[in-house]
Write an enzyme that holds these catalytic residues in place. Sequence first.
Site, PDB file in Angstrom:
ATOM      1  N   ARG A   1       0.828  -1.221   0.000  1.00 31.25           N
ATOM      2  CA  ARG A   1       0.000   0.000   0.000  1.00 31.25           C
ATOM      3  C   ARG A   1       0.858   1.265   0.000  1.00 31.25           C
ATOM      4  O   ARG A   1       0.562   2.223   0.718  1.00 31.25           O
ATOM      5  CB  ARG A   1      -0.936   0.041   1.212  1.00 31.25           C
TER       6      ARG A   1
ATOM      7  N   ARG B   1      -3.922   6.401   0.923  1.00 28.87           N
ATOM      8  CA  ARG B   1      -4.476   7.614   1.537  1.00 28.87           C
ATOM      9  C   ARG B   1      -3.534   8.356   2.466  1.00 28.87           C
ATOM     10  O   ARG B   1      -3.767   9.515   2.783  1.00 28.87           O
ATOM     11  CB  ARG B   1      -5.761   7.253   2.296  1.00 28.87           C
TER      12      ARG B   1
ATOM     13  N   ARG C   1      -7.469  11.752  -5.447  1.00 26.83           N
ATOM     14  CA  ARG C   1      -8.687  11.112  -4.947  1.00 26.83           C
ATOM     15  C   ARG C   1      -9.834  12.105  -4.742  1.00 26.83           C
ATOM     16  O   ARG C   1     -11.000  11.736  -4.788  1.00 26.83           O
ATOM     17  CB  ARG C   1      -8.301  10.412  -3.647  1.00 26.83           C
TER      18      ARG C   1
ATOM     19  N   ASP D   1      -6.945  -2.639  -7.688  1.00 27.03           N
ATOM     20  CA  ASP D   1      -7.549  -3.228  -6.490  1.00 27.03           C
ATOM     21  C   ASP D   1      -7.818  -4.709  -6.709  1.00 27.03           C
ATOM     22  O   ASP D   1      -8.058  -5.158  -7.826  1.00 27.03           O
ATOM     23  CB  ASP D   1      -8.850  -2.523  -6.088  1.00 27.03           C
TER      24      ASP D   1
ATOM     25  N   TYR E   1     -14.544 -12.639  -0.354  1.00 25.37           N
ATOM     26  CA  TYR E   1     -15.269 -11.386  -0.623  1.00 25.37           C
ATOM     27  C   TYR E   1     -16.538 -11.650  -1.416  1.00 25.37           C
ATOM     28  O   TYR E   1     -17.594 -11.070  -1.163  1.00 25.37           O
ATOM     29  CB  TYR E   1     -14.389 -10.392  -1.392  1.00 25.37           C
TER      30      TYR E   1
HETATM   31  O1  CP3 Z   1       0.150   0.985  -3.429  1.00 28.82           O
HETATM   32  C1  CP3 Z   1      -0.736   0.142  -3.251  1.00 28.82           C
HETATM   33  O2  CP3 Z   1      -0.493  -0.983  -2.756  1.00 28.82           O
HETATM   34  C2  CP3 Z   1      -2.132   0.500  -3.628  1.00 28.82           C
HETATM   35  C3  CP3 Z   1      -2.783  -0.436  -4.583  1.00 28.82           C
HETATM   36  C4  CP3 Z   1      -3.761  -1.360  -3.903  1.00 28.82           C
HETATM   37  C5  CP3 Z   1      -5.105  -1.025  -3.558  1.00 28.82           C
HETATM   38  N1  CP3 Z   1      -5.725  -2.153  -3.104  1.00 28.82           N
HETATM   39  C6  CP3 Z   1      -5.753   0.300  -3.720  1.00 28.82           C
HETATM   40  C7  CP3 Z   1      -6.752   0.668  -2.683  1.00 28.82           C
HETATM   41  C8  CP3 Z   1      -3.576  -2.703  -3.594  1.00 28.82           C
HETATM   42  C9  CP3 Z   1      -2.293  -3.545  -3.710  1.00 28.82           C
HETATM   43  C10 CP3 Z   1      -4.826  -3.201  -3.087  1.00 28.82           C
HETATM   44  C11 CP3 Z   1      -5.048  -4.605  -2.733  1.00 28.82           C
HETATM   45  C12 CP3 Z   1      -6.223  -4.941  -1.921  1.00 28.82           C
HETATM   46  N2  CP3 Z   1      -7.498  -4.494  -2.083  1.00 28.82           N
HETATM   47  C13 CP3 Z   1      -6.224  -5.899  -0.896  1.00 28.82           C
HETATM   48  C14 CP3 Z   1      -5.049  -6.743  -0.500  1.00 28.82           C
HETATM   49  C15 CP3 Z   1      -4.054  -5.926   0.233  1.00 28.82           C
HETATM   50  C16 CP3 Z   1      -4.023  -6.137   1.676  1.00 28.82           C
HETATM   51  O3  CP3 Z   1      -3.983  -5.103   2.383  1.00 28.82           O
HETATM   52  O4  CP3 Z   1      -3.964  -7.276   2.144  1.00 28.82           O
HETATM   53  C17 CP3 Z   1      -7.526  -5.980  -0.378  1.00 28.82           C
HETATM   54  C18 CP3 Z   1      -7.963  -6.852   0.757  1.00 28.82           C
HETATM   55  C19 CP3 Z   1      -8.330  -5.094  -1.141  1.00 28.82           C
HETATM   56  C20 CP3 Z   1      -9.781  -4.850  -1.030  1.00 28.82           C
HETATM   57  C21 CP3 Z   1      -9.995  -3.486  -0.518  1.00 28.82           C
HETATM   58  N3  CP3 Z   1      -9.779  -2.320  -1.269  1.00 28.82           N
HETATM   59  C22 CP3 Z   1     -10.418  -3.086   0.764  1.00 28.82           C
HETATM   60  C23 CP3 Z   1     -10.724  -4.046   1.905  1.00 28.82           C
HETATM   61  C24 CP3 Z   1     -10.491  -1.694   0.772  1.00 28.82           C
HETATM   62  C25 CP3 Z   1     -10.981  -0.790   1.860  1.00 28.82           C
HETATM   63  C26 CP3 Z   1      -9.834  -0.522   2.790  1.00 28.82           C
HETATM   64  C27 CP3 Z   1     -10.057   0.737   3.571  1.00 28.82           C
HETATM   65  O5  CP3 Z   1      -9.154   0.951   4.393  1.00 28.82           O
HETATM   66  O6  CP3 Z   1     -10.997   1.485   3.355  1.00 28.82           O
HETATM   67  C28 CP3 Z   1     -10.050  -1.222  -0.496  1.00 28.82           C
HETATM   68  C29 CP3 Z   1      -9.935   0.183  -0.907  1.00 28.82           C
HETATM   69  C30 CP3 Z   1      -8.605   0.625  -1.434  1.00 28.82           C
HETATM   70  N4  CP3 Z   1      -7.903  -0.030  -2.402  1.00 28.82           N
HETATM   71  C31 CP3 Z   1      -7.892   1.801  -1.070  1.00 28.82           C
HETATM   72  C32 CP3 Z   1      -6.744   1.844  -1.870  1.00 28.82           C
HETATM   73  C33 CP3 Z   1      -5.683   2.913  -1.889  1.00 28.82           C
HETATM   74  C34 CP3 Z   1      -8.313   2.849  -0.044  1.00 28.82           C
HETATM   75  C35 CP3 Z   1      -9.602   3.469  -0.375  1.00 28.82           C
HETATM   76  C36 CP3 Z   1      -9.649   4.742  -1.182  1.00 28.82           C
HETATM   77  O7  CP3 Z   1      -8.670   5.313  -1.734  1.00 28.82           O
HETATM   78  O8  CP3 Z   1     -10.784   5.204  -1.282  1.00 28.82           O
END
Ligand code: CP3
Length: 373
Positions: free
Chosen positions: A46, A50, A59, A95, A171
């Site tokens: 990540r 954010r 964003r 994602d 999921y």
């Molecule tokens: O630099 C990076 O790694 C960002 C790229 C990335 C995102 N999601 C963007 C994102 C990656 C590698 C992911 C993978 C991802 N997505 C995982 C596996 C990673 C892990 O942490 O184990 C999972 C479980 C998801 C599904 C997902 N996407 C969830 C559960 C959420 C909500 C999390 C939250 O804290 O709200 C997301 C949203 C998400 N995907 C965000 C980002 C930057 C944050 C939300 C946003 O920008 O609005």
Amino acid sequence: MTDRTDLSPLRDVNAHAITDAATAGSRFVRACLRQPVDRTPVWFLRQAGRYMPEYQAVRRHHTLLEICRQPQLAAEVTITAAEKLDVDAAIIFADLLLPFECMGLDFEFQAGEGPVIHHPVRTPEDVARLRTDRAAQLGYVAQAIERVVAHFKDRLGIIGFCGAPFTLASYMIEGGGSRNYIHTKTLMYRETDAWRRLLDKLVAVLSQFAKQQVEAGADVIQVFDSWAGALSVEDYRDFVLPATKTLIAEIQSYGVPVIYFGVDTASLLPAMRETHADVLGLDWRTPLDTAWRRLDYACAVQGNLDPITLFADPELIRNRVRHILDLAAARPGHIFNLGHGIVPETPVENVQHVVRFVREYAAEKALPGKQHG
Ligand code: CP3
């Protein structure tokens, strides 16, 4: 088992040969393959997210899915984060859930709630309806990778990624995040044929998706099994390992190393190793040397600083970074990372400090006679 002293002469010869030519990209890929490197490569789960003001700025004008689906935006966010942190690898901004749409499942990200899947998969009929013939619709991720590759050339390692069958199935079935995975495990135990068909369908789509990313120039693919830690070793072996192994072998057949990552996996690590992934991601709950020894040093490892350590002061962060590097003991095949993703309020400068501490550690070790404990 490989003994560190056995590798020392080889390491010295090769390290000498690659010192001048080492780019961050080759350093990262070589470490994935357990080849000697001039210093430990570092990147962060990540790293574009954010916590970073530049990401927040993008964003404000676009939803998460818009950023993912517009190659120019996804590439920009990926590149900005990697350059700001000066890391050795860039993970493509995307994602885990993107493949759901082409399989016929609508979902959205609700503020503060995480992902919501509108019609979760609960029955064999739901599984039968899922499509596997539209992976080409995910081409926007490959297009973003092409842009990132064009920008960095060979200078940085480029990481593509996809979800693992279990984590994505959970999921699909729960309809979002979960604490106890009751619906997922119920389907797994009671409708085992449908469960296996579901995982097979996911493998079919994910392998095509990973192939697009490799063809676009990804050097390495990371497979996220973020929630595998919810499984007992028996359930992991019986219901999850076979499909995961197939997916990872398929991705490796495209000619790239695979990093297989999960959280809360201390007891699962030996079974995860049976996937033959090149690298296993370690969470922070097990000391790196203990985990690596349990794997018989048969694969590379990535990790494993607790992401919440980034809220401490730099002195404590430096000690923790050093401790992890001491435990890795310069054995070929360690990639420095966190044990899970950077969380939103993390101070950016502390992430940058970690990169600096990893570099400084290597520089200190290179000075003859200068050792620290
Ligand atoms: O630099 C990076 O790694 C960002 C790229 C990335 C995102 N999601 C963007 C994102 C990656 C590698 C992911 C993978 C991802 N997505 C995982 C596996 C990673 C892990 O942490 O184990 C999972 C479980 C998801 C599904 C997902 N996407 C969830 C559960 C959420 C909500 C999390 C939250 O804290 O709200 C997301 C949203 C998400 N995907 C965000 C980002 C930057 C944050 C939300 C946003 O920008 O609005």
